[in-house]
Design a protein around this motif. Structure first.
Motif, PDB file in Angstrom:
ATOM      1  N   THR A  15       0.789  -1.160  -0.210  1.00 32.54           N
ATOM      2  CA  THR A  15      -0.107   0.292   0.215  1.00 32.54           C
ATOM      3  C   THR A  15       1.131   1.174   0.107  1.00 32.54           C
ATOM      4  O   THR A  15       2.045   1.337   0.284  1.00 32.54           O
ATOM      5  N   THR A  16       0.309   2.165  -0.530  1.00 32.02           N
ATOM      6  CA  THR A  16       1.043   3.460  -0.618  1.00 32.02           C
ATOM      7  C   THR A  16       0.167   4.657   0.452  1.00 32.02           C
ATOM      8  O   THR A  16       0.548   5.801   0.271  1.00 32.02           O
ATOM      9  N   GLU A  17      -0.642   4.140   1.135  1.00 32.95           N
ATOM     10  CA  GLU A  17      -1.255   4.906   2.137  1.00 32.95           C
ATOM     11  C   GLU A  17      -0.386   5.646   3.296  1.00 32.95           C
ATOM     12  O   GLU A  17       0.718   5.317   3.333  1.00 32.95           O
ATOM     13  N   PRO A  18      -0.725   6.956   3.736  1.00 31.05           N
ATOM     14  CA  PRO A  18       0.133   7.464   4.945  1.00 31.05           C
ATOM     15  C   PRO A  18       0.186   6.633   6.031  1.00 31.05           C
ATOM     16  O   PRO A  18      -0.336   5.467   6.090  1.00 31.05           O
ATOM     17  N   PHE A  19       1.010   6.934   7.038  1.00 33.01           N
ATOM     18  CA  PHE A  19       1.173   6.052   8.216  1.00 33.01           C
ATOM     19  C   PHE A  19      -0.260   5.796   8.839  1.00 33.01           C
ATOM     20  O   PHE A  19      -1.016   6.875   9.036  1.00 33.01           O
ATOM     21  N   ASP A  20      -0.381   4.311   9.331  1.00 32.42           N
ATOM     22  CA  ASP A  20      -1.119   4.186   9.903  1.00 32.42           C
ATOM     23  C   ASP A  20      -1.169   3.839  11.440  1.00 32.42           C
ATOM     24  O   ASP A  20      -0.278   3.311  11.642  1.00 32.42           O
ATOM     25  N   PRO A  21      -1.819   4.479  12.126  1.00 33.31           N
ATOM     26  CA  PRO A  21      -1.687   4.326  13.735  1.00 33.31           C
ATOM     27  C   PRO A  21      -1.641   2.931  14.154  1.00 33.31           C
ATOM     28  O   PRO A  21      -1.137   2.576  15.361  1.00 33.31           O
ATOM     29  N   TRP A  22      -2.205   1.992  13.564  1.00 30.06           N
ATOM     30  CA  TRP A  22      -2.291   0.544  13.609  1.00 30.06           C
ATOM     31  C   TRP A  22      -0.842  -0.098  13.565  1.00 30.06           C
ATOM     32  O   TRP A  22      -0.703  -1.136  14.251  1.00 30.06           O
ATOM     33  N   ALA A  23       0.040   0.617  13.155  1.00 32.73           N
ATOM     34  CA  ALA A  23       1.426   0.370  13.033  1.00 32.73           C
ATOM     35  C   ALA A  23       2.006   0.257  14.299  1.00 32.73           C
ATOM     36  O   ALA A  23       2.507  -0.920  14.761  1.00 32.73           O
ATOM     37  N   LEU A  24       1.501   0.822  15.385  1.00 35.51           N
ATOM     38  CA  LEU A  24       1.877   0.947  16.790  1.00 35.51           C
ATOM     39  C   LEU A  24       1.404  -0.423  17.611  1.00 35.51           C
ATOM     40  O   LEU A  24       2.096  -1.024  18.318  1.00 35.51           O
ATOM     41  N   VAL A  25       0.154  -0.819  17.061  1.00 38.98           N
ATOM     42  CA  VAL A  25      -0.397  -2.231  17.784  1.00 38.98           C
ATOM     43  C   VAL A  25       0.303  -3.314  17.309  1.00 38.98           C
ATOM     44  O   VAL A  25       0.646  -4.238  17.911  1.00 38.98           O
ATOM     45  N   VAL A  26       0.750  -3.324  16.104  1.00 37.21           N
ATOM     46  CA  VAL A  26       1.708  -4.233  15.275  1.00 37.21           C
ATOM     47  C   VAL A  26       3.042  -4.322  16.020  1.00 37.21           C
ATOM     48  O   VAL A  26       3.610  -5.487  16.361  1.00 37.21           O
ATOM     49  N   ALA A  27       3.611  -3.322  16.338  1.00 37.83           N
ATOM     50  CA  ALA A  27       4.908  -3.095  16.957  1.00 37.83           C
ATOM     51  C   ALA A  27       4.901  -3.618  18.625  1.00 37.83           C
ATOM     52  O   ALA A  27       5.529  -4.586  18.868  1.00 37.83           O
ATOM     53  N   LEU A  28       3.637  -3.281  19.088  1.00 42.55           N
ATOM     54  CA  LEU A  28       3.481  -3.986  20.268  1.00 42.55           C
ATOM     55  C   LEU A  28       3.642  -5.270  20.371  1.00 42.55           C
ATOM     56  O   LEU A  28       3.924  -6.070  21.209  1.00 42.55           O
ATOM     57  N   LEU A  29       2.642  -5.843  19.227  1.00 42.54           N
ATOM     58  CA  LEU A  29       2.424  -7.423  19.181  1.00 42.54           C
ATOM     59  C   LEU A  29       3.911  -8.067  18.951  1.00 42.54           C
ATOM     60  O   LEU A  29       4.209  -9.148  19.576  1.00 42.54           O
ATOM     61  N   ALA A  30       4.675  -7.327  18.297  1.00 44.61           N
ATOM     62  CA  ALA A  30       5.709  -7.964  17.852  1.00 44.61           C
ATOM     63  C   ALA A  30       6.915  -7.906  18.796  1.00 44.61           C
ATOM     64  O   ALA A  30       7.872  -9.193  19.096  1.00 44.61           O
ATOM     65  N   HIS A  31       6.757  -6.931  19.691  1.00 42.04           N
ATOM     66  CA  HIS A  31       7.632  -6.965  20.967  1.00 42.04           C
ATOM     67  C   HIS A  31       7.319  -8.199  21.839  1.00 42.04           C
ATOM     68  O   HIS A  31       8.147  -8.890  22.570  1.00 42.04           O
ATOM     69  N   LEU A  32       6.050  -8.451  21.973  1.00 41.50           N
ATOM     70  CA  LEU A  32       5.619  -9.405  22.919  1.00 41.50           C
ATOM     71  C   LEU A  32       6.088 -10.904  22.267  1.00 41.50           C
ATOM     72  O   LEU A  32       6.402 -11.714  22.937  1.00 41.50           O
ATOM     73  N   LEU A  33       5.978 -10.741  21.015  1.00 37.03           N
ATOM     74  CA  LEU A  33       6.541 -12.249  20.320  1.00 37.03           C
ATOM     75  C   LEU A  33       7.720 -12.267  20.426  1.00 37.03           C
ATOM     76  O   LEU A  33       8.393 -13.367  20.696  1.00 37.03           O
ATOM     77  N   ALA A  34       8.761 -11.103  20.410  1.00 35.31           N
ATOM     78  CA  ALA A  34      10.074 -11.261  20.428  1.00 35.31           C
ATOM     79  C   ALA A  34      10.273 -11.700  21.870  1.00 35.31           C
ATOM     80  O   ALA A  34      11.380 -12.600  22.264  1.00 35.31           O
TER      81      ALA A  34
END
Length: 202
Positions: free
Chosen positions: A103-122
């Protein structure tokens, strides 16, 4: 007169008692607190991995559901069988590609939810790599560094909430909220005042 064989045995016994490396080990009793079994971390990976990937792909309408499901199935199986930081990093990169790669859309705030889940996964992967399925680890060990993890997760969630609030406001308000979020994260990071945590070799 003492027989020579008995003399030799007494000499060996004295040498054995004098040598700390040859002394018999004493009986030791160890008490542990509440523990968590190693398979619990792998069970958590069974939930976190597809949750991360489906959350990332769900914001990109161009990704077919079947493709996401196949990727999630393969990634989950790989992490459960081989939970290493490198494997977790690969899954996080795949999640980032699913989120931003189509996608070429602007920054999606849900990216921070993905980052939070990624930290928990790590973090979960690190524990799964160090505790075998039939092993145990104390809850006290899991609580080590929890303040720092809570700071990362809380600050990420706060910034995500601010970004969601700012998504429907004017540019000036959005900039103000983003600045407040960044200042808050900086203050939380400086407040720890401790050296970075060493998680040890993988």
């Amino acid at each position: 007169m003492i027989p020579s064989s008995l003399t030799e045995r007494l000499r060996h016994l004295r040498l054995r008692l004098d040598d700390p490396g040859r002394r018999p080990l004493p009986a030791v009793t160890v008490e542990t607190g509440p523990t968590v079994r190693g398979w619990v971390f792998r069970l958590a990976l069974l939930v976190l991995t597809p949750l991360l990937l489906f959350t990332a792909a769900g914001r990109t309408p161009d990704v077919p559901l079947g493709v996401t499901g196949t990727i999630a199935l393969l990634a989950t199986g790989l992490l459960v069988v081989r939970p290493t930081p490198a494997t977790a990093g690969g899954v996080i990169v795949v999640a980032a590609v699913l989120f931003w790669g189509f996608t070429t859309e602007p920054f999606d705030p849900w990216a921070l939810v993905v980052a939070l889940l990624a930290h928990l996964l790590a973090r979960t992967t690190w524990w799964a790599a160090h505790v075998p399925p039939d092993g145990h680890t104390e809850l006290a060990a899991l609580r080590t560094g929890w303040r720092r993890d809570a700071t990362v997760l809380g600050a990420t969630g706060l910034l995500g909430a601010l970004a969601l609030l700012a998504s429907g406001t004017t540019t000036t308000t959005a900039v103000l909220l983003a600045a407040l979020g960044l200042v808050g994260i900086a203050l939380l990071a400086l407040a720890t005042g401790r050296p970075s945590r060493d998680d040890g070799p993988s």
